[in-house]
Design a protein around this motif. Structure first.
Motif, PDB file in Angstrom:
ATOM      1  N   THR A  63       4.602  10.767  -6.768  1.00 17.46           N
ATOM      2  CA  THR A  63       6.033  10.509  -6.572  1.00 17.46           C
ATOM      3  C   THR A  63       6.601   9.811  -7.803  1.00 17.46           C
ATOM      4  O   THR A  63       5.990   8.898  -8.348  1.00 17.46           O
ATOM      5  N   SER A  64       7.747  10.238  -8.241  1.00 20.20           N
ATOM      6  CA  SER A  64       8.370   9.646  -9.423  1.00 20.20           C
ATOM      7  C   SER A  64       8.833   8.224  -9.145  1.00 20.20           C
ATOM      8  O   SER A  64       9.014   7.822  -7.989  1.00 20.20           O
ATOM      9  N   ASP A  65       9.027   7.466 -10.223  1.00 21.14           N
ATOM     10  CA  ASP A  65       9.474   6.071 -10.079  1.00 21.14           C
ATOM     11  C   ASP A  65      10.835   6.002  -9.392  1.00 21.14           C
ATOM     12  O   ASP A  65      11.067   5.115  -8.561  1.00 21.14           O
ATOM     13  N   LEU A  66      11.726   6.919  -9.733  1.00 19.32           N
ATOM     14  CA  LEU A  66      13.055   6.899  -9.126  1.00 19.32           C
ATOM     15  C   LEU A  66      12.979   7.146  -7.622  1.00 19.32           C
ATOM     16  O   LEU A  66      13.651   6.460  -6.829  1.00 19.32           O
ATOM     17  N   ASN A  67      12.148   8.100  -7.210  1.00 16.85           N
ATOM     18  CA  ASN A  67      11.999   8.364  -5.777  1.00 16.85           C
ATOM     19  C   ASN A  67      11.353   7.200  -5.043  1.00 16.85           C
ATOM     20  O   ASN A  67      11.710   6.904  -3.894  1.00 16.85           O
ATOM     21  N   ILE A  68      10.399   6.553  -5.688  1.00 13.72           N
ATOM     22  CA  ILE A  68       9.775   5.381  -5.063  1.00 13.72           C
ATOM     23  C   ILE A  68      10.807   4.287  -4.839  1.00 13.72           C
ATOM     24  O   ILE A  68      10.861   3.664  -3.769  1.00 13.72           O
ATOM     25  N   MET A  69      11.648   4.041  -5.847  1.00 13.14           N
ATOM     26  CA  MET A  69      12.652   2.981  -5.722  1.00 13.14           C
ATOM     27  C   MET A  69      13.691   3.324  -4.672  1.00 13.14           C
ATOM     28  O   MET A  69      14.110   2.464  -3.887  1.00 13.14           O
ATOM     29  N   GLN A  95       0.810  -1.217   0.000  1.00 11.97           N
ATOM     30  CA  GLN A  95       0.000   0.000   0.000  1.00 11.97           C
ATOM     31  C   GLN A  95       0.848   1.273   0.000  1.00 11.97           C
ATOM     32  O   GLN A  95       0.464   2.275  -0.603  1.00 11.97           O
ATOM     33  N   PHE A  96       2.000   1.241   0.682  1.00 15.86           N
ATOM     34  CA  PHE A  96       2.791   2.469   0.746  1.00 15.86           C
ATOM     35  C   PHE A  96       3.336   2.847  -0.630  1.00 15.86           C
ATOM     36  O   PHE A  96       3.549   4.036  -0.905  1.00 15.86           O
TER      37      PHE A  96
END
Length: 310
Positions: free
Chosen positions: A207-213, A197-198
């Protein structure tokens, strides 16, 4: 009220760290592993203080292949150099090569694994095919083929980032050929984490994919990366020892593998000079065992399924 609220995350973190240390240090394997690792790290940190400067053929004062005695606790080599001096100085070279190669391997493996698991689809297919190639072929064989070719191209003279070219190439080759194991583990964990869920909440707020990763997935992957990183170090030490034993090391910066190679060339086995072969060989086994014990203890601590409940 606000003060207690602001302290609660710190208290929770402190309790988590305390619980981790309790589980980790409560394991005999972790205790023995940390003790052995601390011993070799001290050897690598201050070799000049412990045994003096690295001896050379010109500064060796002992007899040729003399057995252990009071003046030379681990005997001497074929030109009269003190084996204890060589082994202690070799600890710095071997551990530096193994640790730097492991850092490179973990960075590469984690990057490929998290990218493959997060994006999936075509990206996952192509990255996993590349991973399978490096996973199927042993890293030692790839390093054995690549290292002499690169050395032939750039030569053995000069320095590269403070290392002799042969040692720098060994670090680079080990790091670039031993990441597949880490990549597969990180990918499998990422496939599970990306459905949490987070992660969905982070996508919803833009949030961008890079920040999520980097900010959401990577912190949850650190335990697995750390546990397997200790095992990668052990493999890197064995690979470096084998490559140096085959003559790809640097006699001017001798590692334990280089000492084994020099002992073999000097006929230490046939001459009965067991100390010349035994000292660096035992060091390789002990430091590798220390990292394996630490890695297993970390895995047992981070993985609830492997915890033994008394």
């Amino acid at each position: 009220m606000s003060k207690s609220t602001s302290q609660s995350p710190l208290l929770i973190r402190a309790q988590a760290i305390k619980a981790f240390l309790t589980h980790f240090l409560g394991r005999a394997g972790a205790q023995f592993g940390l003790l052995g690792l601390a011993f070799f790290l001290v050897l690598a940190a201050v070799p000049d203080v412990l045994v003096g400067p690295l001896e050379t053929a010109a500064t060796g004062t002992g007899d040729f292949l003399a057995p252990p005695q009071w003046q030379h606790l681990l005997g001497t080599d074929e030109v009269g150099k003190d084996v204890l001096n060589l082994v202690v100085h070799g600890a710095r070279v071997s551990l530096t090569i193994a640790l730097l190669a492991t850092v490179l391997s973990l960075i590469l493996g984690t990057t490929i694994g998290i990218t493959s698991g997060y994006f999936g689809g075509t990206v996952d297919v192509w990255l996993m095919r590349l991973t399978d190639f490096f996973f199927v072929l042993p890293s030692f064989l790839l390093a054995l083929v690549i290292t002499p070719v690169v050395l032939e191209v750039i030569g053995r003279r000069g320095d590269i980032l403070g290392f002799r070219p042969s040692l720098f190439i060994i670090i680079l080759v080990i790091g670039l050929t031993s990441w597949a194991f880490v990549a597969r583990i990180v990918r499998s964990q990422t496939l599970s984490l990306r459905e949490r869920q987070f992660v969905d909440r982070a996508r919803v707020v833009g949030t961008s994919d890079l920040n999520i990763m980097v900010r959401h997935l990577l912190p949850n992957l650190v335990p697995q990366v750390a546990a397997n990183g200790a095992l990668v170090v052990a493999g890197a030490i064995y690979t470096e020892t084998a490559l140096s034993f085959l003559g790809l090391g640097d006699p001017l910066q001798p590692s334990w593998g280089t000492l084994l190679s020099l002992a073999q060339r000097a006929g230490a086995a046939s001459a009965g000079a067991w100390w010349y072969l035994g000292a660096p060989g035992i060091c390789v086994l002990m430091v590798s065992l220390s990292f394996v014990l630490i890695g297993n203890a970390l895995d047992d601590t981070f993985n609830p399924r492997r915890r033994v409940i008394p």
